[in-house]
Design a protein around this motif. Structure first.
Motif, PDB file in Angstrom:
ATOM      1  N   UNK A   1       7.338   5.641   8.367  1.00 24.88           N
ATOM      2  CA  UNK A   1       7.509   4.450   9.109  1.00 24.88           C
ATOM      3  C   UNK A   1       5.923   3.927   8.908  1.00 24.88           C
ATOM      4  N   UNK A   2       5.678   2.902   9.602  1.00 26.39           N
ATOM      5  CA  UNK A   2       4.336   1.908   9.165  1.00 26.39           C
ATOM      6  C   UNK A   2       3.267   3.016   9.496  1.00 26.39           C
ATOM      7  N   UNK A   3       3.497   4.055  10.309  1.00 23.54           N
ATOM      8  CA  UNK A   3       2.385   4.944  10.497  1.00 23.54           C
ATOM      9  C   UNK A   3       2.249   5.991   9.425  1.00 23.54           C
ATOM     10  N   UNK A   4       2.939   6.176   8.388  1.00 25.23           N
ATOM     11  CA  UNK A   4       2.754   6.843   7.310  1.00 25.23           C
ATOM     12  C   UNK A   4       3.964   7.803   6.917  1.00 25.23           C
ATOM     13  N   UNK A   5       3.773   8.778   6.086  1.00 19.34           N
ATOM     14  CA  UNK A   5       4.707   9.396   5.317  1.00 19.34           C
ATOM     15  C   UNK A   5       4.669  10.902   5.887  1.00 19.34           C
ATOM     16  N   UNK A   6       5.506  11.386   6.821  1.00 22.05           N
ATOM     17  CA  UNK A   6       5.303  12.670   7.391  1.00 22.05           C
ATOM     18  C   UNK A   6       6.336  13.555   7.078  1.00 22.05           C
ATOM     19  N   UNK A   7       5.956  14.618   6.298  1.00 24.93           N
ATOM     20  CA  UNK A   7       6.796  15.510   5.728  1.00 24.93           C
ATOM     21  C   UNK A   7       6.932  16.763   6.421  1.00 24.93           C
ATOM     22  N   UNK A   8       8.294  17.470   6.247  1.00 25.72           N
ATOM     23  CA  UNK A   8       8.561  18.798   6.922  1.00 25.72           C
ATOM     24  C   UNK A   8       8.918  19.732   5.953  1.00 25.72           C
ATOM     25  N   UNK A   9       8.294  20.621   5.671  1.00 27.46           N
ATOM     26  CA  UNK A   9       8.913  21.525   4.503  1.00 27.46           C
ATOM     27  C   UNK A   9      10.390  22.014   4.552  1.00 27.46           C
TER      28      UNK A   9
ATOM     29  N   UNK B   1       0.680  -1.202   0.071  1.00 31.67           N
ATOM     30  CA  UNK B   1      -0.174  -0.066   0.128  1.00 31.67           C
ATOM     31  C   UNK B   1       0.848   1.083   0.222  1.00 31.67           C
ATOM     32  N   UNK B   2       0.152   2.272  -0.711  1.00 24.96           N
ATOM     33  CA  UNK B   2       0.972   3.781  -0.622  1.00 24.96           C
ATOM     34  C   UNK B   2       0.972   4.188   0.865  1.00 24.96           C
ATOM     35  N   UNK B   3       1.789   4.558   1.565  1.00 23.89           N
ATOM     36  CA  UNK B   3       1.799   5.363   2.629  1.00 23.89           C
ATOM     37  C   UNK B   3       0.981   6.848   2.842  1.00 23.89           C
ATOM     38  N   UNK B   4      -0.132   7.104   3.908  1.00 23.78           N
ATOM     39  CA  UNK B   4      -0.669   8.041   3.712  1.00 23.78           C
ATOM     40  C   UNK B   4       0.526   9.095   4.303  1.00 23.78           C
ATOM     41  N   UNK B   5      -0.016  10.447   3.371  1.00 22.98           N
ATOM     42  CA  UNK B   5       0.883  11.645   3.546  1.00 22.98           C
ATOM     43  C   UNK B   5       0.472  12.645   4.570  1.00 22.98           C
ATOM     44  N   UNK B   6       0.983  13.219   5.487  1.00 20.55           N
ATOM     45  CA  UNK B   6       0.946  14.275   6.356  1.00 20.55           C
ATOM     46  C   UNK B   6       2.034  15.336   6.362  1.00 20.55           C
ATOM     47  N   UNK B   7       1.522  16.474   6.298  1.00 20.77           N
ATOM     48  CA  UNK B   7       2.683  17.547   6.286  1.00 20.77           C
ATOM     49  C   UNK B   7       2.508  18.241   7.569  1.00 20.77           C
ATOM     50  N   UNK B   8       3.678  18.314   8.327  1.00 14.98           N
ATOM     51  CA  UNK B   8       3.862  18.940   9.514  1.00 14.98           C
ATOM     52  C   UNK B   8       4.349  20.484   9.252  1.00 14.98           C
TER      53      UNK B   8
ATOM     54  N   UNK C   1      -4.046  12.357  -8.966  1.00 14.15           N
ATOM     55  CA  UNK C   1      -5.453  12.984  -8.180  1.00 14.15           C
ATOM     56  C   UNK C   1      -5.051  12.911  -6.750  1.00 14.15           C
ATOM     57  N   UNK C   2      -4.615  11.675  -6.121  1.00 13.35           N
ATOM     58  CA  UNK C   2      -4.501  11.611  -4.717  1.00 13.35           C
ATOM     59  C   UNK C   2      -3.671  12.892  -4.143  1.00 13.35           C
ATOM     60  N   UNK C   3      -2.422  13.045  -5.167  1.00 14.17           N
ATOM     61  CA  UNK C   3      -1.476  14.154  -4.594  1.00 14.17           C
ATOM     62  C   UNK C   3      -2.371  15.539  -4.662  1.00 14.17           C
ATOM     63  N   UNK C   4      -2.962  15.834  -5.856  1.00 11.90           N
ATOM     64  CA  UNK C   4      -3.604  16.975  -6.048  1.00 11.90           C
ATOM     65  C   UNK C   4      -4.448  17.555  -5.030  1.00 11.90           C
ATOM     66  N   UNK C   5      -5.098  16.621  -4.429  1.00 15.90           N
ATOM     67  CA  UNK C   5      -6.169  16.735  -3.437  1.00 15.90           C
ATOM     68  C   UNK C   5      -5.607  17.222  -2.233  1.00 15.90           C
ATOM     69  N   UNK C   6      -4.385  16.801  -2.231  1.00 14.29           N
ATOM     70  CA  UNK C   6      -3.780  17.388  -1.057  1.00 14.29           C
ATOM     71  C   UNK C   6      -2.788  18.717  -1.468  1.00 14.29           C
ATOM     72  N   UNK C   7      -2.976  19.177  -2.552  1.00 12.62           N
ATOM     73  CA  UNK C   7      -2.291  20.215  -3.333  1.00 12.62           C
ATOM     74  C   UNK C   7      -0.734  19.868  -3.237  1.00 12.62           C
ATOM     75  N   UNK C   8      -0.429  18.759  -3.579  1.00 12.25           N
ATOM     76  CA  UNK C   8       1.015  18.294  -3.705  1.00 12.25           C
ATOM     77  C   UNK C   8       1.297  18.008  -5.141  1.00 12.25           C
ATOM     78  N   UNK C   9       2.459  18.711  -5.506  1.00 13.05           N
ATOM     79  CA  UNK C   9       2.670  18.476  -7.001  1.00 13.05           C
ATOM     80  C   UNK C   9       3.962  18.072  -7.089  1.00 13.05           C
ATOM     81  N   UNK C  10       4.814  17.763  -8.146  1.00 17.15           N
ATOM     82  CA  UNK C  10       6.186  17.483  -8.312  1.00 17.15           C
ATOM     83  C   UNK C  10       6.661  16.372  -8.551  1.00 17.15           C
ATOM     84  N   UNK C  11       7.770  16.147  -8.850  1.00 16.17           N
ATOM     85  CA  UNK C  11       8.450  14.855  -8.932  1.00 16.17           C
ATOM     86  C   UNK C  11       9.030  14.469  -7.859  1.00 16.17           C
TER      87      UNK C  11
END
Ligand code: WAQ
Ligand code: MG
Length: 253
Positions: free
Chosen positions: A203-211, A72-79, A156-166
């Motif tokens: 981690x198994x909890x997801x993909x947590x990004x930091x700008x 599965x794709x990890x769920x994405x969260x931005x902090x 589409x999934x990324x766009x819903x979270x306003x995420x773009x780019x390679x």
């Protein structure tokens, strides 16, 4: 039928002869898409913000469908963090809640912050002792042979979270494969592209990004894989480098 496309570009000499790593690509694609994506990989090598590529290695290889594993794709969260210091603090907290010992977190950060230049791959560290467990020296482990199952639903999934780019596309795919390995506890990463300051903890909890995990203009990035003590390292490296993995995006709602 799927094919693996791998590209790695270096400056000054080939990677094997100590050249400086510029960029890379890892894809699993249909036959009809090979020529377009090989061209994209070449363009990336030649136009990279890390500098001019002198040695470009492109490898195209048939993948046996029966070998493919789906994860599965990890769920994405931005902090949202205000600066690099704040970013590091937040990333350390997330690593701790994923089960990485403070000692190991400190040695992971120390290793990345003391690199003289970016490696082409990742370093494996014990999540308890903080000791480096791979013996690939300045080369690192290169995760290969992975992609999303469905490009459009991923976009589409990324766009819903306003995420773009390679950067984010490739990072989420790589991290989803990495944390699907049974011995991996967490991954820490920031980009080696000077204009890209974001990074993540997966981690198994997801993909947590930091700008902000790296100052703007800095071209030293890297990846640390924190693993369970007593992990089978050669089995893990074989999985990360060789096993073809397709990442499933969640069903559309
Ligand atoms: N396998 C292992 N390590 C790799 C690989 C790979 N396939 N590709 C890159 N690395 C290592 C290598 O040491 C690079 O120097 C470092 O990671 C950074 O690679 O907005 O762009 O491709 O959520 O520059 C993360 C944040 C972006 C994205 C990561 O990494 C977001 C990024 P880069
Ligand atoms: Mg890069």
């Amino acid at each position: 039928m799927l094919y693996s496309i791998r590209m790695r570009a270096a400056q000054g000499a080939s990677h094997e002869e100590g050249g400086r790593h510029i960029s890379g690509v890892e894809r699993l694609v249909k036959k009809d898409d090979i020529s377009r994506l090989v061209q994209d990989a070449l363009d990336r090598a030649f136009l990279h913000s890390r500098g001019r590529a002198d040695f470009i290695n492109i490898n195209v290889e048939y993948i046996d469908e029966s070998e493919i594993k789906r994860v599965p794709l990890l769920p994405i969260t931005t902090i949202e963090v205000v600066d690099v210091q704040d970013g590091h603090k937040a990333a350390k907290n997330i690593l701790m809640s994923a089960g990485v010992a403070l000692k190991a977190i400190d040695s992971g950060f120390e290793l990345l912050l003391n690199l003289k230049d970016s490696m082409r791959g990742a370093v494996i560290i014990c999540s308890e002792s903080g000791k480096r467990l791979d013996n690939t020296h300045e080369r690192g482990i290169r995760v290969s042979r992975m992609d999303v199952d469905d490009d459009q639903s991923f976009t589409d999934l990324l766009a819903k979270q306003k995420l773009t780019g390679s950067h984010i596309r490739e990072a989420v795919v790589l991290a989803s494969k990495v944390v699907s390995a049974k011995d991996v506890v967490a991954e820490l990463c920031w980009s080696d592209d000077p204009e890209y300051t974001a990074g993540y903890v997966a981690s198994k909890n997801g993909y947590i990004r930091f700008p902000h995990l790296k100052p703007y203009g800095n071209s030293i990035g890297g990846r640390i894989f924190f693993v369970k003590p007593a992990s089978n390292i050669s089995e893990l490296i074989d999985y990360l480098e060789k096993k073809p993995v397709l990442i499933n995006t969640p069903e559309r709602v």
